[in-house]
Design a protein around this motif. Structure first.
Motif: not given
Length: 563
Positions: A529-531, A511-521, A554-563
């Motif tokens: 980064q905080q998540r 869930a933390y990773l998914a929240l981070g992905d959503l923030r990144l998107e 490393g400021r690479r590409g993003t991952k799509k949000g989700g569990p």
């Protein structure tokens, strides 16, 4: 006195999701030693270089090194023992596990780097041994369950099995300082019984555990699951008993407790096709079971008889039908490369798996293992040498190595892959399941996932919402809603859903990773980064966490949000 309990797989198994884990037995040894005042530590040496291993041994400087030995890692284990002796000749090197138990005589006769072998289950034996060493007593004659050299002969004494499995302390309470271990992935796998009612000729389990089955109580099982969930955030478990369903009353009591106490998990288990019925499977599905793995092995009655399976193809068909009817995914194990196996036997297996439509399956060539009737017979008949496992260095020693085995394995795998997609549950199956089960959060999740795949997001949302409306404390409903909303770009709703998961299961890393992905998107790199860092504090060795942290730094590409 320092004790290090270690495992190191064969190099070929470093990336395998199972052999790269520590055996569960080491966790029980570690917990029992710690609760009795010993300074014990676990070490998963999978993927570590030998230089790293040497550095660890020098840092720990263990008085006792306990090594878990399976057939696949027998030579790595010997090298580990030799390295420990090189660093500190006074270190007591102890082997345990199935291979060591069944091959203790040759190990002790041929390998001076191994001091002692623990025979069978080792908790009480290892504790007695540690107490003796702490007293400065190296005379082990009075300790049952050990094998060791006594002059020119090997002394060994059998110990009675642990009578009360509930009395053993929980591994999960003593793993935070483990070396090289992804604790969350490790603790997904739970053992709730010891022993197996079967006597398959290719398996050493009956001789290792003893023929009498012993069970942990449903109360102890649920308490362990809750402890792991609360401490580490896991809500999916794999119950790895040889035959989880052998005691119907215990299984139903376990399921009833999960439901009554609102312990909302999903789980899978292993079983035999002659040890399930529809009533039990319905209870299991309602309580979160999403997959059962059966040892089918073959569709040929002749091959089943040779393997000592004591099942029939008709029993396979009945169990498969009941499993699918209850909405549980059907997974099967198959064996090929059996002596005398022909294309006719292969066709019988293909006919069976086409009839039962498994969701997935595993195929393995028949292999020799010490402690099995298959290996003992081959030695008596002169087909293999008694010192086969010392002489040959392969990870697995197959009974047959001929073109038919390759052809058969490839054919079975292709068929399983082809059937996997066609075996998926569809609308008619879901209707039957709802009629049979009533409301069931696992069934809602499965149907919702199918609807998402078909683009029917409205129906999927309704199914997930039914979960959270009926069971507001069920993290799976919120997790599914978060994933759905994230995929549709409804970021605010997705964040609220994942936030609800965290409020229910505060240590749930996905869930933390998914929240981070959503923030990144959303372009909020600092929030992402905080998540990710919060997830990293909870699970520093999780590869998904490491990937996200590397990506954000490393400021690479993003991952799509989700569990």
């Amino acid at each position: 006195m320092r004790i290090l309990l270690a495992s190191r797989p064969h190099p070929g198994g470093v990336r395998d999701p199972f052999t790269s884990l520590m055996p569960t037995g080491l966790g029980y040894l570690n917990a029992l030693l710690r609760e009795n005042g010993f300074g014990s530590r676990l070490a998963n040496l999978s993927g570590a270089s030998w230089r790293d291993v040497e550095e660890l041994l020098r840092q720990e400087c263990p008085a006792i090194l306990g090594v878990s030995v399976f057939t696949h890692n027998r030579f790595e284990s010997l090298r580990l023992a030799a390295l420990a002796k090189k660093i500190d000749p006074a270190c007591l090197t102890i082997f345990g596990g199935p291979h060591a138990t069944h091959a203790f005589e040759s190990i002790l006769a041929e390998h001076p780097e191994v001091d002692v072998v623990v025979l069978g289950e080792g908790e009480e034996t290892f504790l007695d041994l540690a107490r003796a060493v702490a007293r400065g007593d190296r005379n082990f004659d009075a300790i049952a369950g050990l094998a060791f050299r006594q002059g020119t002969r090997v002394h060994h004494a059998i110990r009675a099995p642990v009578a009360d499995l509930d009395a053993l302390p929980l591994p999960a309470l003593h793993m935070d300082d483990s070396w090289g271990c992804d604790v969350r992935r490790q603790l997904e796998f739970i053992i709730t019984s010891r022993g197996c009612p079967a006597s398959c000729r290719f398996c050493s389990s009956p001789r290792f555990w003893g023929k009498a089955l012993r069970f942990r109580s449903p109360r102890a099982m649920v308490d362990e699951i809750r402890a792991i969930r609360d401490r580490y955030g896991l809500i999916y478990f794999s119950l790895r008993d040889d035959t989880f369903t052998v005691n119907k009353e215990r299984v139903i009591d376990f399921c009833r407790l999960l439901l009554e106490e609102k312990v909302y998990i999903l789980w899978n288990c292993q079983s035999r096709v002659n040890a399930v019925d529809e009533e039990m499977l319905v209870w299991m599905r309602r309580a979160g079971c999403e997959c059962v793995q059966y040892g089918v092995e073959s569709g040929s009655e002749r091959i089943l008889a040779y393997l000592g399976k004591r099942i029939t193809p008709e029993q396979v068909r009945r169990a498969a039908k009941s499993t699918r009817r209850a909405g549980i995914n059907l997974s099967i194990y198959l064996i090929t490369g059996v002596p005398g196996e022909t294309d006719e036997d292969l066709q019988a297996t293909l006919k069976l798996i086409n009839a039962i439509r498994p969701h997935d399956g595993h195929v393995a060539p028949l292999a020799y293992y010490p402690g099995t009737a298959l290996f003992d017979e081959a030695v008596r008949q002169g087909r293999v040498s008694a010192n086969l496992f010392d002489r040959e260095r392969e990870e697995a020693l197959y009974v047959r190595n001929d073109p038919f085995v390759v052809h058969s394995a490839e054919t079975l795998l292709r068929t399983l892959h082809r059937l996997g997609g066609k075996a998926r549950f569809g609308p008619a199956d879901f209707a039957t399941q709802r009629e049979l089960l009533g409301y069931c959060h696992g069934a809602n999740l499965a149907e919702g996932e199918w609807c998402e795949g078909m683009g029917n997001f409205g129906r999927a949302e309704a199914l997930y919402r039914e979960i959270v409306e009926r069971q507001p404390g069920n993290p799976w409903g919120w997790l599914a809603l978060g994933g759905l909303y994230g995929s549709e770009g409804r970021v605010e709703r997705a964040e609220k859903a994942f936030g609800r998961v965290i409020s229910l299961v505060p240590a749930h890393v996905p869930a933390y990773l998914a929240l981070g992905d959503l923030r990144l998107e959303a372009g909020d790199r600092r929030g992402a980064q905080q998540r990710y860092e919060e997830a990293g504090r909870l699970s520093p060795r999780d590869p998904d966490v490491g990937e996200r942290l590397q990506m954000i730094s490393g400021r690479r590409g993003t991952k799509k949000g989700g569990p």
